[in-house]
Design a protein around this motif. Structure first.
Motif, PDB file in Angstrom:
ATOM      1  N   TYR A   1       0.837  -1.193   0.000  1.00 18.33           N
ATOM      2  CA  TYR A   1       0.000   0.000   0.000  1.00 18.33           C
ATOM      3  C   TYR A   1       0.874   1.247   0.000  1.00 18.33           C
ATOM      4  O   TYR A   1       2.062   1.192   0.313  1.00 18.33           O
ATOM      5  N   TYR A   2       0.276   2.358  -0.403  1.00 21.12           N
ATOM      6  CA  TYR A   2       0.905   3.674  -0.292  1.00 21.12           C
ATOM      7  C   TYR A   2       0.069   4.499   0.678  1.00 21.12           C
ATOM      8  O   TYR A   2      -1.154   4.355   0.719  1.00 21.12           O
ATOM      9  N   GLU A   3       0.728   5.352   1.426  1.00 18.94           N
ATOM     10  CA  GLU A   3       0.023   6.292   2.287  1.00 18.94           C
ATOM     11  C   GLU A   3      -0.001   7.631   1.564  1.00 18.94           C
ATOM     12  O   GLU A   3       1.050   8.190   1.238  1.00 18.94           O
TER      13      GLU A   3
ATOM     14  N   ILE B   1      -4.142  11.333   6.339  1.00 17.56           N
ATOM     15  CA  ILE B   1      -3.405  10.333   5.578  1.00 17.56           C
ATOM     16  C   ILE B   1      -4.229   9.048   5.559  1.00 17.56           C
ATOM     17  O   ILE B   1      -4.727   8.600   6.588  1.00 17.56           O
ATOM     18  N   PHE B   2      -4.385   8.475   4.355  1.00 15.72           N
ATOM     19  CA  PHE B   2      -5.099   7.221   4.228  1.00 15.72           C
ATOM     20  C   PHE B   2      -4.297   6.282   3.345  1.00 15.72           C
ATOM     21  O   PHE B   2      -3.395   6.699   2.626  1.00 15.72           O
ATOM     22  N   LYS B   3      -4.608   4.999   3.425  1.00 14.07           N
ATOM     23  CA  LYS B   3      -3.857   3.983   2.697  1.00 14.07           C
ATOM     24  C   LYS B   3      -4.573   3.621   1.403  1.00 14.07           C
ATOM     25  O   LYS B   3      -5.789   3.457   1.382  1.00 14.07           O
TER      26      LYS B   3
ATOM     27  N   TYR C   1      -4.510   0.674  -1.293  1.00 13.63           N
ATOM     28  CA  TYR C   1      -4.026  -0.699  -1.373  1.00 13.63           C
ATOM     29  C   TYR C   1      -3.828  -1.161  -2.809  1.00 13.63           C
ATOM     30  O   TYR C   1      -4.448  -0.652  -3.736  1.00 13.63           O
TER      31      TYR C   1
ATOM     32  N   TYR D   1      -4.071   3.209  -6.363  1.00 14.76           N
ATOM     33  CA  TYR D   1      -2.743   2.666  -6.104  1.00 14.76           C
ATOM     34  C   TYR D   1      -1.869   2.806  -7.342  1.00 14.76           C
ATOM     35  O   TYR D   1      -0.711   3.222  -7.259  1.00 14.76           O
TER      36      TYR D   1
ATOM     37  N   CYS E   1      -9.896  10.731  -0.051  1.00 14.25           N
ATOM     38  CA  CYS E   1     -10.260   9.494   0.637  1.00 14.25           C
ATOM     39  C   CYS E   1     -11.701   9.101   0.300  1.00 14.25           C
ATOM     40  O   CYS E   1     -12.460   9.884  -0.263  1.00 14.25           O
TER      41      CYS E   1
END
Length: 54
Positions: A3-5, A14-16, A18, A24, A37
């Motif tokens: 994943y990237y933040e 900040i959210f991930k 996936y 992504y 988000c």
């Protein structure tokens, strides 16, 4: 899972993102540097729908 933040431009949290999602791929290739988000995306979409019918 990889994943990237990334930072949400609307709420500044900040959210991930996936692996396997379109966000992504965009984050990995650095095509788009501004992300939203899922919560903010839903709020913006509902607001746009409501304003369309006015």
């Amino acid at each position: 899972m990889f994943y990237y933040e990334v930072l949400c431009y609307s709420c500044k949290k900040i959210f991930k993102v996936y692996e396997g999602s379109p966000k992504y791929k965009q984050a990995k290739e650095n095509k788009i540097k501004v992300f939203c988000c899922d919560d903010c995306n839903h709020k913006i979409r509902i607001e746009a729908i409501n304003n369309f019918f006015r």
